[in-house]
Write a protein that holds these residues in place. Structure first.
Motif, PDB file in Angstrom:
ATOM      1  N   MET A   1      -6.850   9.444 -13.277  1.00 19.37           N
ATOM      2  CA  MET A   1      -7.632   8.217 -13.125  1.00 19.37           C
ATOM      3  C   MET A   1      -8.395   8.233 -11.796  1.00 19.37           C
ATOM      4  SD  MET A   1      -6.207   4.299 -13.315  1.00 19.37           S
ATOM      5  CE  MET A   1      -5.247   4.687 -14.794  1.00 19.37           C
ATOM      6  N   ARG A   2      -7.674   8.647 -10.752  1.00 19.46           N
ATOM      7  CA  ARG A   2      -8.317   8.725  -9.448  1.00 19.46           C
ATOM      8  C   ARG A   2      -9.409   9.791  -9.426  1.00 19.46           C
ATOM      9  NH1 ARG A   2      -6.201  13.099  -6.684  1.00 19.46           N
ATOM     10  NH2 ARG A   2      -4.198  12.099  -6.313  1.00 19.46           N
ATOM     11  N   ASP A   3      -9.102  10.962  -9.957  1.00 19.62           N
ATOM     12  CA  ASP A   3     -10.087  12.046  -9.961  1.00 19.62           C
ATOM     13  C   ASP A   3     -11.326  11.670 -10.766  1.00 19.62           C
ATOM     14  OD1 ASP A   3      -8.411  13.530  -8.411  1.00 19.62           O
ATOM     15  OD2 ASP A   3      -7.638  14.774 -10.042  1.00 19.62           O
ATOM     16  N   ARG A   4     -11.108  11.020 -11.908  1.00 23.01           N
ATOM     17  CA  ARG A   4     -12.242  10.575 -12.711  1.00 23.01           C
ATOM     18  C   ARG A   4     -13.059   9.530 -11.950  1.00 23.01           C
ATOM     19  NH1 ARG A   4     -15.584  11.859 -17.024  1.00 23.01           N
ATOM     20  NH2 ARG A   4     -16.359   9.944 -17.995  1.00 23.01           N
ATOM     21  N   GLY A   5     -12.384   8.639 -11.261  1.00 20.07           N
ATOM     22  CA  GLY A   5     -13.079   7.626 -10.476  1.00 20.07           C
ATOM     23  C   GLY A   5     -13.934   8.236  -9.393  1.00 20.07           C
ATOM     24  N   LEU A   6     -13.397   9.215  -8.671  1.00 19.23           N
ATOM     25  CA  LEU A   6     -14.163   9.877  -7.617  1.00 19.23           C
ATOM     26  C   LEU A   6     -15.363  10.625  -8.196  1.00 19.23           C
ATOM     27  CD1 LEU A   6     -11.257  11.269  -5.405  1.00 19.23           C
ATOM     28  CD2 LEU A   6     -12.847   9.438  -4.809  1.00 19.23           C
ATOM     29  N   ALA A   7     -15.159  11.284  -9.342  1.00 15.80           N
ATOM     30  CA  ALA A   7     -16.259  12.010  -9.977  1.00 15.80           C
ATOM     31  C   ALA A   7     -17.389  11.057 -10.364  1.00 15.80           C
ATOM     32  CB  ALA A   7     -15.741  12.752 -11.214  1.00 15.80           C
ATOM     33  N   LEU A   8     -17.032   9.868 -10.843  1.00 17.98           N
ATOM     34  CA  LEU A   8     -18.050   8.890 -11.229  1.00 17.98           C
ATOM     35  C   LEU A   8     -18.770   8.311 -10.008  1.00 17.98           C
ATOM     36  CD1 LEU A   8     -16.145   7.020 -14.079  1.00 17.98           C
ATOM     37  CD2 LEU A   8     -18.293   8.283 -14.336  1.00 17.98           C
ATOM     38  N   LEU A  26     -10.795   3.763  -9.489  1.00 16.29           N
ATOM     39  CA  LEU A  26     -10.104   3.942  -8.212  1.00 16.29           C
ATOM     40  C   LEU A  26      -9.215   2.734  -7.903  1.00 16.29           C
ATOM     41  CD1 LEU A  26     -12.883   5.486  -5.935  1.00 16.29           C
ATOM     42  CD2 LEU A  26     -10.798   6.604  -6.713  1.00 16.29           C
ATOM     43  N   GLY A  27      -9.723   1.544  -8.232  1.00 12.85           N
ATOM     44  CA  GLY A  27      -8.931   0.331  -8.017  1.00 12.85           C
ATOM     45  C   GLY A  27      -7.660   0.329  -8.845  1.00 12.85           C
ATOM     46  N   GLN A  28      -7.764   0.792 -10.082  1.00 10.09           N
ATOM     47  CA  GLN A  28      -6.572   0.845 -10.940  1.00 10.09           C
ATOM     48  C   GLN A  28      -5.568   1.864 -10.407  1.00 10.09           C
ATOM     49  OE1 GLN A  28      -7.568   1.271 -15.149  1.00 10.09           O
ATOM     50  NE2 GLN A  28      -9.506   0.214 -14.780  1.00 10.09           N
ATOM     51  N   ALA A  29      -6.084   3.029  -9.978  1.00 12.80           N
ATOM     52  CA  ALA A  29      -5.184   4.051  -9.454  1.00 12.80           C
ATOM     53  C   ALA A  29      -4.517   3.569  -8.155  1.00 12.80           C
ATOM     54  CB  ALA A  29      -5.960   5.349  -9.196  1.00 12.80           C
ATOM     55  N   ALA A  30      -5.288   2.904  -7.307  1.00 16.10           N
ATOM     56  CA  ALA A  30      -4.736   2.392  -6.054  1.00 16.10           C
ATOM     57  C   ALA A  30      -3.667   1.340  -6.327  1.00 16.10           C
ATOM     58  CB  ALA A  30      -5.858   1.797  -5.196  1.00 16.10           C
ATOM     59  N   ALA A  31      -3.907   0.483  -7.313  1.00 16.86           N
ATOM     60  CA  ALA A  31      -2.942  -0.571  -7.646  1.00 16.86           C
ATOM     61  C   ALA A  31      -1.633   0.014  -8.147  1.00 16.86           C
ATOM     62  CB  ALA A  31      -3.538  -1.515  -8.683  1.00 16.86           C
ATOM     63  N   GLN A  32      -1.689   1.224  -8.732  1.00 17.43           N
ATOM     64  CA  GLN A  32      -0.483   1.880  -9.228  1.00 17.43           C
ATOM     65  C   GLN A  32       0.198   2.724  -8.150  1.00 17.43           C
ATOM     66  OE1 GLN A  32      -0.934   3.800 -13.083  1.00 17.43           O
ATOM     67  NE2 GLN A  32      -2.586   2.386 -13.643  1.00 17.43           N
ATOM     68  N   GLY A  33      -0.333   2.644  -6.906  1.00 18.31           N
ATOM     69  CA  GLY A  33       0.336   3.304  -5.787  1.00 18.31           C
ATOM     70  C   GLY A  33      -0.173   4.676  -5.434  1.00 18.31           C
ATOM     71  N   ASP A  34      -1.308   5.106  -6.019  1.00 16.33           N
ATOM     72  CA  ASP A  34      -1.844   6.420  -5.670  1.00 16.33           C
ATOM     73  C   ASP A  34      -2.417   6.362  -4.253  1.00 16.33           C
ATOM     74  OD1 ASP A  34      -2.807   9.184  -6.971  1.00 16.33           O
ATOM     75  OD2 ASP A  34      -4.359   8.429  -5.614  1.00 16.33           O
ATOM     76  N   VAL A  35      -1.818   7.088  -3.336  1.00 14.57           N
ATOM     77  CA  VAL A  35      -2.166   6.978  -1.917  1.00 14.57           C
ATOM     78  C   VAL A  35      -3.581   7.461  -1.645  1.00 14.57           C
ATOM     79  CG1 VAL A  35      -1.579   7.780   0.407  1.00 14.57           C
ATOM     80  CG2 VAL A  35       0.237   7.122  -1.182  1.00 14.57           C
TER      81      VAL A  35
END
Length: 435
Positions: A1-8, A26-35
Motif C-alpha cells: 500500500m505504501r509502495d503503491r502510494g509513493l509510486a502514484l 500513504l495515509g492508510q498505510a500510515a494509519a496502520q503503523g507503517d513507519v
C-alpha cells in the motif's frame, strides 16, 4: 500500500502520477503503523510540495515515525524545528534529532547539521564538529556535503578561503549531477573579473546541468559588462535571458525590469519598469512581486518616486503570490517608511519583537532602506537589552550608538567589515537579525 502510494505520488515505475490517490494510500498505510509511510507522508504534509500542507498532521506523523527510530523522519522533524517551519523553532531539540539521524547514517541530516555547526546561523557554532560531519559526507561521496563544504571554502565562512578546494569539491558534486557549487564558484569568479571566459564556462556548465539561476547570473553579468566588457558583454544578455526563462527562473524578469529602470541597452523608463514587474507578478512570479512592492516603497531617486499607497495596494494584490512570511516582512518595511515619530517606531519595534523568527539580515537591510532612523531605534532597543547601550532611544546614530553597534558587530561570526563601517545596511541587518 505504501509502495503503491509513493509510486502514484512521484509517478514511479511507469505509473502515471496521481498525487491525490497516492496520498490516500500513504495515509492508510500510515494509519496502520507503517513507519516509512508515516515519515514520507509527514514530510509531504509539512513541506506542502506534493500534497496540500497540513502542518499539524504532518508533524504528528513525523513524531510517530521519529519515535519509532526512522532516520528520515528525525531529519525532517529536525529541519522543521530548526527553521521554525510548521512548528515553533526549537534549535536544541532539532540538533538532538539531527545528531541521532546522522549517527544512523542519514546523509541529509549529516550535511544539514554540519552546515549549521560551521555556519553558526541557528545552532551555536562548532566548526570542528561541523567540519568532521561534512568531511565524513565528502568521504562517502555525498553531493550535499561536497556542496556545503565548497561554499565554506569559497566564501571563507568558518574556514579559511581556499578557491582550489572550493573548485575541487564543486567539481565532485557536479560529477554527481549537482551543479549548485559549480554555479557559486563561477559566480564568484565572474564578479572578481579575473577570468571572464573561465567564469562564463563554469556558469554555462551549471546551467546546462539544470541550474536555472546560473543563466540568470550570466544575464546579470552580461548586462553589467562582466562578460567581456561593454557592448560585447551586453550583447549576450538576450540569449542568457532566454535560457533563464526556459529554465523557469523568476529573477530574470527583475533583471529585465532593472535594465528598463536604469536604461541599460534601452531607454530608461520608470512607468515601463513598473509595467514589466506587474505583468510578471500577474503571471505568478513571486520574485517580481516582491521587487515591485520594494521599488514602490523606496523609489530609485531617478525615475521612480516613493509611492507608499501603491506599495500597499501591490502587497494586497500579490500577497498570496509573495507568501505569508515575506508579506509580513514587506508590510513592516512599509510601516517603517511611514513611521516618523518615536511612538510609531515603538509600535514597529513591538511588531518586530513579536516575530523574531522572521527577522533576517535582508529584512534588516530593507528596514534601513525604508527608514534609517526607525531602524536605528530598533537597534538601540536591542543593544540596550544586551547591555551594549545606555543612551537615549532617539533613532540617531550618535557616538554611544556607534560604539554599541561596533561591539555588537564584533560579536558576529566571520569578521564582518566592522572597521569599514557599522552603518553599512548589510552590517546593520546582520546585527538586527543576530540572536
Amino acid at each position: 500500500m505504501r509502495d503503491r502510494g509513493l509510486a502514484l505520488v512521484f509517478g514511479l515505475d511507469g505509473i502515471a502520477a496521481d498525487v491525490s490517490a497516492g496520498g490516500e494510500l500513504l495515509g492508510q498505510a500510515a494509519a496502520q503503523g507503517d513507519v516509512r509511510a508515516q515519515a514520507e507522508l509527514g514530510r509531504m504534509l509539512v513541506d506542502g510540495y506534493y500534497l496540500k500542507a497540513d502542518p499539524a498532521r504532518g508533524l504528528a506523523l513525523l513524531e510517530a515515525a521519529a519515535t519509532a527510530g526512522d532516520a528520515r523522519a528525525m531529519t525532517a522533524l529536525g529541519g522543521a524545528l530548526l527553521w521554525g517551519k510548521a512548528a515553533p523553532a526549537d534549535p536544541a531539540r532539532a540538533k538532538a534529532l539531527l545528531e541521532k539521524a546522522a549517527a544512523a547514517g542519514n546523509a541529509e541530516a549529516r550535511a544539514l547539521l554540519g552546515e549549521q555547526l560551521i555556519g553558526g546561523w541557528i545552532l551555536p557554532r562548532d566548526i570542528a564538529a561541523g567540519k568532521a560531519l561534512l568531511d565524513a559526507g565528502v568521504a562517502a561521496g555525498d553531493a550535499a556535503a561536497q556542496t556545503a563544504l565548497s561554499g565554506f571554502y569559497l566564501y571563507g565562512i568558518g574556514l579559511p578561503k581556499d578557491a582550489a578546494k572550493a573548485r575541487d569539491l564543486a567539481e565532485a558534486a557536479a560529477a554527481q549531477g549537482k551543479p549548485r557549487a559549480l554555479r557559486q564558484v563561477g559566480e564568484m569568479a565572474m564578479w572578481g573579473q579575473r577570468d571572464p571566459a573561465g567564469a562564463e564556462a563554469l556558469l554555462r556548465r551549471a546551467g546546462e546541468m539544470g541550474d536555472g539561476e546560473a543563466w540568470a547570473i550570466l544575464a546579470e553579468g552580461a548586462m553589467y559588462g562582466y562578460l567581456g566588457g561593454g557592448s560585447v558583454s551586453r550583447a549576450k544578455f538576450a540569449g542568457f535571458a532566454e535560457r533563464a526563462r526556459a529554465a523557469g527562473n523568476e529573477r530574470i524578469e527583475v533583471l529585465d525590469a532593472t535594465r528598463q529602470m536604469w536604461g541599460i541597452s534601452m531607454i530608461a523608463s520608470g512607468p515601463k519598469t513598473i509595467e514589466r514587474l506587474q505583468v510578471a507578478a500577474d503571471a505568478g512570479n513571486r520574485t517580481a512581486a516582491r521587487f515591485l512592492v520594494g521599488i514602490l516603497r523606496d523609489g530609485n531617486r531617478m525615475n521612480l518616486h516613493r509611492r507608499l499607497g501603491d506599495a500597499d495596494a501591490a502587497l494586497a494584490k500579490y500577497g498570496t503570490v509573495i507568501g505569508p512570511d515575506d508579506s509580513w516582512r514587506l508590510g513592516q518595511t512599509i510601516a517603517a517608511a511611514r513611521a516618523r515619530k518615536p511612538a510609531a517606531w515603538e509600535a514597529l519595534a513591538g511588531a518586530v519583537a513579536a516575530r523574531p523568527d522572521l527577522v533576517s539580515k535582508d529584512f534588516g537591510r530593507d528596514l534601513y532602506k525604508a527608514n534609517p532612523n526607525a531602524t536605528i531605534y530598533l537597534l538601540q532597543k536591542k543593544l540596550a537589552g544586551e547591555g551594549l547601550y545606555r543612551g537615549a532611544l532617539d533613532g540617531i546614530a550618535g557616538r554611544q550608538t556607534l560604539r554599541g553597534l561596533y561591539q555588537a558587530c564584533s560579536r558576529l561570526p566571520d569578521a564582518p567589515p566592522c572597521n569599514d563601517s557599522v552603518m553599512r545596511p548589510d552590517v546593520l541587518g546582520a546585527i538586527l537579525a543576530a540572536r
